[in-house]
Design a protein around this motif. Structure first.
Motif, mmCIF file in Angstrom:
data_model
loop_
_atom_site.group_PDB
_atom_site.id
_atom_site.type_symbol
_atom_site.label_atom_id
_atom_site.label_comp_id
_atom_site.label_asym_id
_atom_site.label_seq_id
_atom_site.Cartn_x
_atom_site.Cartn_y
_atom_site.Cartn_z
ATOM 1 N N ALA A 290 0.832 -1.205 0.000
ATOM 2 C CA ALA A 290 0.000 0.000 0.000
ATOM 3 C C ALA A 290 0.865 1.253 0.000
ATOM 4 O O ALA A 290 0.578 2.230 -0.706
ATOM 5 C CB ALA A 290 -0.938 -0.009 1.202
ATOM 6 N N MET A 291 1.938 1.239 0.781
ATOM 7 C CA MET A 291 2.843 2.386 0.834
ATOM 8 C C MET A 291 3.571 2.592 -0.489
ATOM 9 O O MET A 291 3.722 3.697 -0.996
ATOM 10 C CB MET A 291 3.846 2.215 1.969
ATOM 11 N N LEU A 292 4.013 1.484 -1.110
ATOM 12 C CA LEU A 292 4.782 1.570 -2.344
ATOM 13 C C LEU A 292 3.930 1.988 -3.542
ATOM 14 O O LEU A 292 4.463 2.395 -4.567
ATOM 15 C CB LEU A 292 5.473 0.232 -2.625
ATOM 16 N N CYS A 293 2.597 1.920 -3.395
ATOM 17 C CA CYS A 293 1.717 2.352 -4.482
ATOM 18 C C CYS A 293 1.913 3.829 -4.828
ATOM 19 O O CYS A 293 1.648 4.240 -5.960
ATOM 20 C CB CYS A 293 0.257 2.116 -4.103
ATOM 21 N N ARG B 287 -8.209 -1.053 -7.859
ATOM 22 C CA ARG B 287 -9.480 -0.318 -7.921
ATOM 23 C C ARG B 287 -9.306 1.122 -7.456
ATOM 24 O O ARG B 287 -10.072 2.002 -7.851
ATOM 25 C CB ARG B 287 -10.541 -1.007 -7.048
ATOM 26 N N MET B 288 -8.295 1.348 -6.620
ATOM 27 C CA MET B 288 -8.028 2.695 -6.106
ATOM 28 C C MET B 288 -7.020 3.455 -6.973
ATOM 29 O O MET B 288 -6.577 4.530 -6.595
ATOM 30 C CB MET B 288 -7.523 2.594 -4.665
ATOM 31 N N GLY B 289 -6.667 2.877 -8.112
ATOM 32 C CA GLY B 289 -5.772 3.574 -9.022
ATOM 33 C C GLY B 289 -4.327 3.144 -8.963
ATOM 34 O O GLY B 289 -3.471 3.737 -9.637
ATOM 35 N N ALA B 290 -4.014 2.103 -8.177
ATOM 36 C CA ALA B 290 -2.634 1.616 -8.100
ATOM 37 C C ALA B 290 -2.247 0.915 -9.397
ATOM 38 O O ALA B 290 -3.094 0.356 -10.096
ATOM 39 C CB ALA B 290 -2.477 0.664 -6.924
ATOM 40 N N ASP B 291 -0.957 0.940 -9.707
ATOM 41 C CA ASP B 291 -0.413 0.283 -10.892
ATOM 42 C C ASP B 291 0.363 -0.943 -10.426
ATOM 43 O O ASP B 291 1.530 -0.849 -10.043
ATOM 44 C CB ASP B 291 0.490 1.256 -11.661
ATOM 45 N N ILE B 292 -0.297 -2.104 -10.420
ATOM 46 C CA ILE B 292 0.282 -3.332 -9.875
ATOM 47 C C ILE B 292 0.087 -4.463 -10.869
ATOM 48 O O ILE B 292 -1.002 -4.644 -11.419
ATOM 49 C CB ILE B 292 -0.385 -3.727 -8.531
ATOM 50 N N GLU B 293 1.129 -5.246 -11.077
ATOM 51 C CA GLU B 293 1.042 -6.474 -11.868
ATOM 52 C C GLU B 293 1.505 -7.636 -10.998
ATOM 53 O O GLU B 293 2.590 -7.573 -10.412
ATOM 54 C CB GLU B 293 1.918 -6.392 -13.122
ATOM 55 N N GLY C 130 4.862 3.249 -8.813
ATOM 56 C CA GLY C 130 4.270 4.293 -7.997
ATOM 57 C C GLY C 130 3.479 5.302 -8.813
ATOM 58 O O GLY C 130 3.882 5.681 -9.915
ATOM 59 N N VAL C 131 2.335 5.709 -8.279
ATOM 60 C CA VAL C 131 1.504 6.753 -8.889
ATOM 61 C C VAL C 131 1.500 7.963 -7.966
ATOM 62 O O VAL C 131 1.841 7.871 -6.777
ATOM 63 C CB VAL C 131 0.068 6.253 -9.141
ATOM 64 N N ASP C 132 1.119 9.132 -8.538
ATOM 65 C CA ASP C 132 1.132 10.353 -7.731
ATOM 66 C C ASP C 132 0.128 10.298 -6.598
ATOM 67 O O ASP C 132 0.402 10.757 -5.489
ATOM 68 C CB ASP C 132 0.852 11.569 -8.617
ATOM 69 N N ARG C 133 -1.047 9.743 -6.879
ATOM 70 C CA ARG C 133 -2.082 9.700 -5.843
ATOM 71 C C ARG C 133 -3.077 8.590 -6.139
ATOM 72 O O ARG C 133 -3.396 8.332 -7.298
ATOM 73 C CB ARG C 133 -2.805 11.053 -5.758
ATOM 74 N N ALA D 270 -5.444 8.503 -0.412
ATOM 75 C CA ALA D 270 -6.332 8.590 -1.575
ATOM 76 C C ALA D 270 -7.152 9.871 -1.575
ATOM 77 O O ALA D 270 -7.526 10.393 -0.520
ATOM 78 C CB ALA D 270 -7.267 7.379 -1.598
ATOM 79 N N GLU D 271 -7.433 10.358 -2.786
ATOM 80 C CA GLU D 271 -8.370 11.469 -2.943
ATOM 81 C C GLU D 271 -9.786 10.950 -2.728
ATOM 82 O O GLU D 271 -10.174 9.920 -3.281
ATOM 83 C CB GLU D 271 -8.267 12.059 -4.350
ATOM 84 N N GLY D 272 -10.548 11.663 -1.926
ATOM 85 C CA GLY D 272 -11.927 11.263 -1.724
ATOM 86 C C GLY D 272 -12.090 10.202 -0.658
ATOM 87 O O GLY D 272 -11.258 10.069 0.251
ATOM 88 N N GLU D 273 -13.160 9.424 -0.801
ATOM 89 C CA GLU D 273 -13.580 8.498 0.248
ATOM 90 C C GLU D 273 -13.323 7.046 -0.153
ATOM 91 O O GLU D 273 -13.665 6.624 -1.240
ATOM 92 C CB GLU D 273 -15.063 8.708 0.530
#
Length: 422
Positions: free
Chosen positions: A315-318, A343-349, A359-362, A386-389
């Motif tokens: 989660a931190m490395l995202c 689903r939260m926008g992370a870039d993971i394979e 890593g993504v900006d947010r 994360a932005e939002g809820e």
């Protein structure tokens, strides 16, 4: 079914008290079965798994009293009424198998259901049973239960473990305290929870040498007595909350934290640009220069990087600067949190036992579902960044291993609340 809602974007500042270790307490509680005299545990965590172990021990005839809002547990097994650990209780928690060794050692027989717990891959019982068979036990699997007897009592032997299993080390360590002669566990697990168990058993009168190394020697004694023992700090809860200010920004002091419990974890944080400082009361954590950087992680038995911190680290490395690779060598099926982070926008394979995280900006808030204990808290951590809820569903997993998460994170500034299920 309850959910936890997290609104990201708030820096954290303050102190979080780290509880006693779940994995230590769940091992220490069955030690009561070795003695007719009382065992009192202090600094106990207040978790649903503790309630499950309490119910299991009570079903065997152990008297269990919870005091000081659950932080003190008094146990007495002077009058056991059965040696059968029933499926309906054991299926809820993997650590239930830790009654097998103590019951065999004291009573000479045990019937223990195969255990349950998180769905994170096979954690076979054969390493436990083959070790006990070397000590004179006769064990048969019938109808989902292990039927174990030791007609002449357990006898000391050299017990080589094919891998450094924590649970098997704990089971054999407890069983060996009342076995006739000397038992040597080779390739023993070295986790702090095992050292803590040995410390408690010694207070009860056991003769143990080598805990914390790969070779533990136990000289059996005729009986064990009463003891009072403080549960060691939970290094997994510690590592989890150390990641919160890294992800959200700010700084947090983790009270009760000790560097020796999380040394390999701290080395990885240092590589990511995170400062961890020892204080008079614990560990202070903050990012060194703004955004943290990527690093590679391989889970290993202690003293290596803990598998129980892999999901939180992911989660931190995202949101780290760069690309990270995480290799899971302990349990299969332990990347089930990855699709939820995506689903939260992370870039993971994910490729088998390896996951590549760019890593993504947010991250962006989303409804997500917890699949196991550590995955659930990793999604809460991700929500802080994360932005939002972010709404984390199925948090009953969380309550097995973390006490009052929303209060602890809320006290340092996180926008987090629990909502009751419909």
């Amino acid at each position: 079914m309850d959910s936890i809602i997290v609104k990201g974007g708030k820096e954290l500042k303050g102190q979080i008290h780290i509880a006693g270790a779940k994995n230590a307490a769940l091992t220490l509680m069955p030690a009561t079965l070795l003695s007719e005299e009382p065992l009192t545990l202090t600094n106990a965590p207040r978790l649903s798994d503790i309630k499950t172990m309490t119910a299991l021990l009570q079903s065997l005839g152990t008297e269990v009293t919870s005091m000081q809002d659950g932080k003190v547990i008094a146990l007495s097994s002077h009058n056991l009424t059965t040696t059968k650990a029933d499926y309906e209780i054991v299926r809820k928690m993997r650590a239930s198998n830790l009654v097998l060794g103590p019951l065999l050692a004291r009573e000479g027989n045990a019937i223990v259901s195969l255990p349950g717990g998180c769905a994170i891959g096979a954690r076979p019982m054969d390493i436990h049973t083959s070790a006990l068979e070397l000590m004179g036990a006769e064990i048969e699997l019938k109808d989902g239960y292990l039927h174990a007897v030791a007609p002449g009592g357990l006898k000391g032997n050299v017990v080589p473990l094919r891998f450094a299993s924590v649970g098997a080390t704990e089971n054999i360590l407890m069983a060996a305290t009342l076995a006739k002669g000397t038992t040597v566990i080779e390739n023993a697990a070295r986790e702090p929870e095992i050292v803590d168990l040995a410390k408690c058993l010694k207070a009860m009168g056991a003769q143990i040498e080598g805990e914390g190394t790969s070779r533990i020697e136990i000289q059996g004694v005729d009986r064990l007595g009463a003891a009072t023992h403080a549960v060691v700090t939970d290094r997994i809860e510690l590592g989890t909350y150390m990641l919160a200010p890294v992800i959200a920004g700010g700084e947090v002091e983790c009270l009760g934290g000790k560097m020796e419990l999380v040394k390999s974890f701290v080395e990885k944080l240092d590589a990511c640009g995170v400062d961890v400082t020892e204080t008079a009361n614990g560990l202070l954590v903050k990012n060194r220069n703004g955004r943290h950087t990527a690093t590679d992680v391989i889970t290993q038995p202690f003293p290596g990087f803990p598998t129980d911190l892999q999901a939180q680290m992911m989660a931190m490395l995202c949101t780290a600067d760069g690309t990270s690779v995480l290799e899971e060598t302990i349990f299969e099926n332990r990347f089930m949190h990855a699709p939820e982070l995506i689903r939260m926008g992370a870039d993971i394979e994910v490729h088998g036992g390896s996951a590549t995280v760019r890593g993504v900006d947010r991250l962006k808030g989303a409804p997500v579902m917890a699949t196991d204990l550590r995955a659930s808290v990793s999604l809460i951590l991700a929500g802080l960044a994360a932005e939002g809820e972010t709404r984390v569903n199925r948090v009953y997993h969380l309550d097995r291993g973390y006490e009052h998460v929303e209060q602890k994170l809320g006290a340092v500034g996180a926008m987090i609340e629990r909502v009751q299920g419909e």
